[in-house]
Design an enzyme around this catalytic site. Structure first.
Site, PDB file in Angstrom:
ATOM      1  N   GLY A 109       0.816  -1.218   0.000  1.00 64.41           N
ATOM      2  CA  GLY A 109       0.000   0.000   0.000  1.00 64.41           C
ATOM      3  C   GLY A 109       0.848   1.265   0.000  1.00 64.41           C
ATOM      4  CD  GLU A 112      -1.392  -1.164  -3.718  1.00 62.29           C
ATOM      5  OE1 GLU A 112      -1.412  -1.324  -2.478  1.00 62.29           O
ATOM      6  OE2 GLU A 112      -2.126  -1.809  -4.479  1.00 62.29           O
ATOM      7  CD  GLU A 132       0.707  -5.684  -1.996  1.00 58.44           C
ATOM      8  OE1 GLU A 132       1.640  -6.027  -2.754  1.00 58.44           O
ATOM      9  OE2 GLU A 132       0.259  -4.524  -1.939  1.00 58.44           O
TER      10      GLU A 132
HETATM   11  C1  HXC Z   1       2.326  -3.620  10.267  1.00 57.85           C
HETATM   12  C2  HXC Z   1       4.595  -3.337  10.125  1.00 57.85           C
HETATM   13  C3  HXC Z   1       4.529  -3.352   8.717  1.00 57.85           C
HETATM   14  C4  HXC Z   1       3.245  -3.500   8.109  1.00 57.85           C
HETATM   15  C5  HXC Z   1       6.586  -3.123   9.304  1.00 57.85           C
HETATM   16  N1  HXC Z   1       5.860  -3.182  10.443  1.00 57.85           N
HETATM   17  N2  HXC Z   1       5.787  -3.222   8.248  1.00 57.85           N
HETATM   18  N3  HXC Z   1       3.490  -3.463  10.895  1.00 57.85           N
HETATM   19  N4  HXC Z   1       2.178  -3.631   8.922  1.00 57.85           N
HETATM   20  N5  HXC Z   1       3.084  -3.465   6.790  1.00 57.85           N
HETATM   21  C6  HXC Z   1       6.370  -3.141  11.819  1.00 57.85           C
HETATM   22  C7  HXC Z   1       7.064  -4.429  12.208  1.00 57.85           C
HETATM   23  O1  HXC Z   1       6.134  -5.387  12.636  1.00 57.85           O
HETATM   24  C8  HXC Z   1       7.938  -3.939  13.341  1.00 57.85           C
HETATM   25  O2  HXC Z   1       7.143  -3.800  14.515  1.00 57.85           O
HETATM   26  C9  HXC Z   1       8.337  -2.531  12.896  1.00 57.85           C
HETATM   27  O3  HXC Z   1       7.364  -2.136  11.928  1.00 57.85           O
HETATM   28  C10 HXC Z   1       9.704  -2.500  12.229  1.00 57.85           C
HETATM   29  O4  HXC Z   1       9.717  -3.457  11.194  1.00 57.85           O
HETATM   30  P1  HXC Z   1      10.862  -4.583  11.050  1.00 57.85           P
HETATM   31  O5  HXC Z   1      10.287  -5.657  10.229  1.00 57.85           O
HETATM   32  O6  HXC Z   1      11.409  -4.941  12.369  1.00 57.85           O
HETATM   33  O7  HXC Z   1      11.952  -3.748  10.242  1.00 57.85           O
HETATM   34  P2  HXC Z   1      13.035  -4.309   9.207  1.00 57.85           P
HETATM   35  O8  HXC Z   1      13.658  -5.571   9.724  1.00 57.85           O
HETATM   36  O9  HXC Z   1      13.923  -3.153   8.917  1.00 57.85           O
HETATM   37  O10 HXC Z   1      12.224  -4.708   7.898  1.00 57.85           O
HETATM   38  C11 HXC Z   1      11.575  -3.707   7.129  1.00 57.85           C
HETATM   39  C12 HXC Z   1      10.569  -4.350   6.126  1.00 57.85           C
HETATM   40  C13 HXC Z   1       9.631  -5.314   6.869  1.00 57.85           C
HETATM   41  C14 HXC Z   1      11.370  -5.117   5.050  1.00 57.85           C
HETATM   42  C15 HXC Z   1       9.838  -3.211   5.465  1.00 57.85           C
HETATM   43  O11 HXC Z   1       9.095  -4.619   8.005  1.00 57.85           O
HETATM   44  C16 HXC Z   1       8.508  -5.817   6.033  1.00 57.85           C
HETATM   45  O12 HXC Z   1       8.685  -6.713   5.229  1.00 57.85           O
HETATM   46  N6  HXC Z   1       7.298  -5.254   6.288  1.00 57.85           N
HETATM   47  C17 HXC Z   1       6.100  -5.720   5.605  1.00 57.85           C
HETATM   48  C18 HXC Z   1       6.045  -5.230   4.187  1.00 57.85           C
HETATM   49  C19 HXC Z   1       4.787  -5.741   3.470  1.00 57.85           C
HETATM   50  O13 HXC Z   1       4.572  -6.954   3.366  1.00 57.85           O
HETATM   51  N7  HXC Z   1       3.935  -4.825   3.004  1.00 57.85           N
HETATM   52  C20 HXC Z   1       2.715  -5.153   2.298  1.00 57.85           C
HETATM   53  C21 HXC Z   1       1.586  -5.178   3.294  1.00 57.85           C
HETATM   54  S1  HXC Z   1       0.054  -5.648   2.528  1.00 57.85           S
HETATM   55  P3  HXC Z   1       7.595  -4.441  15.921  1.00 57.85           P
HETATM   56  O14 HXC Z   1       6.429  -4.159  16.809  1.00 57.85           O
HETATM   57  O15 HXC Z   1       7.873  -5.867  15.670  1.00 57.85           O
HETATM   58  O16 HXC Z   1       8.839  -3.658  16.257  1.00 57.85           O
HETATM   59  C22 HXC Z   1      -0.495  -4.305   1.709  1.00 57.85           C
HETATM   60  C23 HXC Z   1      -1.819  -4.456   0.990  1.00 57.85           C
HETATM   61  C24 HXC Z   1      -2.281  -3.170   0.346  1.00 57.85           C
HETATM   62  O17 HXC Z   1       0.119  -3.284   1.684  1.00 57.85           O
HETATM   63  C25 HXC Z   1      -3.739  -3.221  -0.006  1.00 57.85           C
HETATM   64  C26 HXC Z   1      -4.603  -2.509   0.976  1.00 57.85           C
HETATM   65  C27 HXC Z   1      -6.088  -2.621   0.804  1.00 57.85           C
END
Ligand code: HXC
Length: 258
Positions: A109, A112, A132
């Site tokens: 997102g 996006e 995703e």
């Molecule tokens: C909730 C998130 C998050 C997310 C990171 N955090 N991304 N929380 N939703 N999308 C939180 C982690 O849980 C963590 O919290 C803190 O932020 C720091 O993240 P880390 O993972 O510890 O950092 P790092 O190791 O530097 O890794 C960074 C990262 C990774 C590569 C960006 O966080 C990651 O892969 N995030 C998810 C990315 C993702 O899959 N996005 C797509 C989401 S779905 P804590 O509490 O543990 O410290 C989407 C659908 C859109 O976007 C459509 C909508 C309708």
């Protein structure tokens, strides 16, 4: 307006909105998207604002929709609430230009959201992706459609199917971002660009945004006609007279939005 998940500022005709959930890498939850929608609508209505900059932190523009908020939701809840549909529609209603200043992660997102802005300036540490697929879902607020139009089918398909990230240089080469700047210069560059837009006639800025966006919505013939009619309409404005007179008189035009 008091917000908890974003910071806002208005200075010299530039409205800046900074996503501010540092503990979650600016993950987009419902509250953030609602607050963003309100801030954008209010800046769109505010005569003091001519251009909007949307940014995040040095580490993350936004790491996607908030996975923790979404994880327990059912189909009925997602479909029934049109999850993020109204928030996205609110963003698309904004008529003033929105510049995305992206540093760090712009994933899911977040990517996006950046693509919904009018153009993207990237810091050299920016990383774009639609991961995703790693969560057992797909993009939901425009990724499959917008990324494909920006970078073409092959790259977009690969990114959506593998979830890999694209760095800033690849994003520039592929046409996703207008340019890459050193991370420390990102906001200064975005502000300089915004200031340049803010000097123009606000009416021609609105018209240019509408006309360029038409290129995504219609056939070439209809788009060309739409552009030509808007071009003709500009001749009903005082800013057109001022702009052309100033050119002839070799002086800087003073646009007033009339
Ligand atoms: C909730 C998130 C998050 C997310 C990171 N955090 N991304 N929380 N939703 N999308 C939180 C982690 O849980 C963590 O919290 C803190 O932020 C720091 O993240 P880390 O993972 O510890 O950092 P790092 O190791 O530097 O890794 C960074 C990262 C990774 C590569 C960006 O966080 C990651 O892969 N995030 C998810 C990315 C993702 O899959 N996005 C797509 C989401 S779905 P804590 O509490 O543990 O410290 C989407 C659908 C859109 O976007 C459509 C909508 C309708």
């Amino acid at each position: 307006m008091a917000f908890e998940t974003i910071l806002t500022e208005i200075d010299d005709h530039i409205g800046t909105i900074r996503l501010n959930r540092p503990d979650a890498l600016n993950a987009l939850n419902a509250q953030l998207l609602q607050e963003l929608g309100k801030a954008l609508a209010s800046m769109d209505d505010n005569d003091k604002v001519r251009v909007i900059i949307l940014t995040g932190s040095e580490k993350a523009f936004a790491a996607g929709a908030d996975i923790k908020e979404m994880s327990d939701k059912s189909f009925v809840e997602m479909f029934g609430s049109d999850y993020f549909g109204p928030e996205v529609e609110a963003m698309l209603k904004v008529r003033k230009p929105i510049i995305a200043a992206v540093a760090g992660y712009a994933l899911g997102g977040g990517c996006e959201l950046a693509m919904m802005c009018d153009f993207i300036i990237a810091a050299d540490n920016a990383k774009f992706g639609q991961p995703e697929i790693n969560l057992g879902v797909i993009a939901g607020i425009g990724g499959t459609q917008r990324l494909t139009r920006f970078v073409g089918k092959s790259k977009s398909m690969e990114m959506h199917l593998t979830g890999r990230m694209m760095d800033a240089d690849e994003a520039e080469r592929s046409g996703l971002v207008t340019r890459v700047v050193p991370a420390k210069d990102l906001m200064a560059d975005a502000q300089k660009t915004a200031a340049k837009i803010a000097e123009k006639s606000p009416l021609s800025v609105l018209a240019a945004k509408e006309a360029v966006n038409r290129a995504y919505e219609t056939t070439l013939r209809e788009g060309l006609l739409f552009e030509r009619r808007l071009f003709h309409a500009m001749f009903a404005t005082e800013d057109q007279t001022e702009g052309m007179q100033a050119f002839a008189e070799k002086r800087t035009p003073q646009f007033r939005g009339n």
